[in-house]
Write a protein that holds these residues in place. Structure first.
Motif, short mmCIF file in Angstrom:
data_model
loop_
_atom_site.label_atom_id
_atom_site.label_comp_id
_atom_site.label_asym_id
_atom_site.label_seq_id
_atom_site.Cartn_x
_atom_site.Cartn_y
_atom_site.Cartn_z
N PHE A 1 -8.56 -9.04 -2.01
CA PHE A 1 -7.51 -8.93 -1.13
C PHE A 1 -7.66 -8.61 0.35
N SER B 1 -3.96 -13.09 0.00
CA SER B 1 -2.63 -12.23 0.26
C SER B 1 -1.56 -12.97 0.54
N CYS C 1 1.65 -13.38 -2.21
CA CYS C 1 3.08 -13.09 -1.82
C CYS C 1 3.92 -14.21 -2.25
N HIS D 1 2.50 -3.02 2.98
CA HIS D 1 1.69 -4.17 2.96
C HIS D 1 2.56 -5.40 3.79
N THR E 1 1.06 -8.87 5.31
CA THR E 1 1.50 -10.04 4.53
C THR E 1 2.07 -10.74 5.82
#
Length: 208
Positions: free
Chosen positions: A56, A62, A66, A117, A121
């Motif tokens: 992560f 990441s 997504c 997040h 992101t």
């Protein structure tokens, strides 16, 4: 499950991860891309259980996660991705293949990220994906993530095996012995006008 079973599951997930990455490198298409993204997601889950380890904090993971999550829930949109051999066009780059996604799709994937997040992101997608007008090339992030994942698992002493892993490691060690970078820049250039316009034309030409 016993500890031994968790370790075996993680090793199997790692073998599949490298095998599908090799498939994506050798005969890339939308199926190899999304199979690899699923394998990366699964490997991360298995490593968390077996070793208390995850990806992560790796920006490329990441960003790719997504997209994986978005396409997992919107599989009908997979047809918008274009896998393009760079040599087929007047493009200069250090990668053989481009993985092109409309930037509106990437934006939608970011916007569907839940909770705190989302902004992280957005930042990492802006950095590790390469944005050209209305088109985003995600392949440099994919390539560089595999390098980071390999290094993390080696550092953690995780048992890795399989022909595809051995091929990857041989290439990595060759690069190390000869002072070559393990990671790519992945930037695109063209002598045929604007790279943004060229990629937009490619997406349009290859459209349904």
């Amino acid at each position: 499950m016993t500890k031994e079973i968790h370790l075996t599951n993680a090793s199997n997930a790692a073998e599949r991860f490298f095998r599908l990455y090799r498939s994506h490198c050798v005969s890339p298409d939308a199926d190899t891309l999304f199979s690899f993204l699923e394998a990366a997601h699964s490997l991360n889950d298995r490593l968390q259980i077996s070793h208390g380890l995850d990806f992560f904090d790796i920006p490329e993971f990441s960003a790719l996660k997504c997209l994986r999550n978005f396409f997992h829930h919107h599989q009908e949109l997979r047809h918008v991705v274009r896998i393009v051999p760079a040599k087929s066009y007047p493009i200069v780059t250090d990668l053989i293949v481009l993985c092109l996604v409309p930037n509106a799709i990437v934006e939608s994937a970011i916007n569907e990220t839940r909770g705190p997040h989302k902004e992280k992101t957005r930042r990492v997608c802006g950095v590790v994906f390469h944005w050209y007008g209305n088109v985003v090339n995600i392949n440099p992030a994919l390539f560089n993530f595999v390098v980071s994942a390999y290094e993390r698992m080696i550092e953690a002493g995780i048992s890795l095996a399989g022909e595809a892993f051995q091929e990857f490691e041989s290439s990595y060690l060759y690069e190390k012995a000869h002072g070559h970078s393990h990671r790519v820049d992945g930037r695109l250039a063209t002598g045929a006008g604007s790279i943004d316009e060229l990629l937009a034309d490619i997406m349009s030409t290859l459209g349904d």
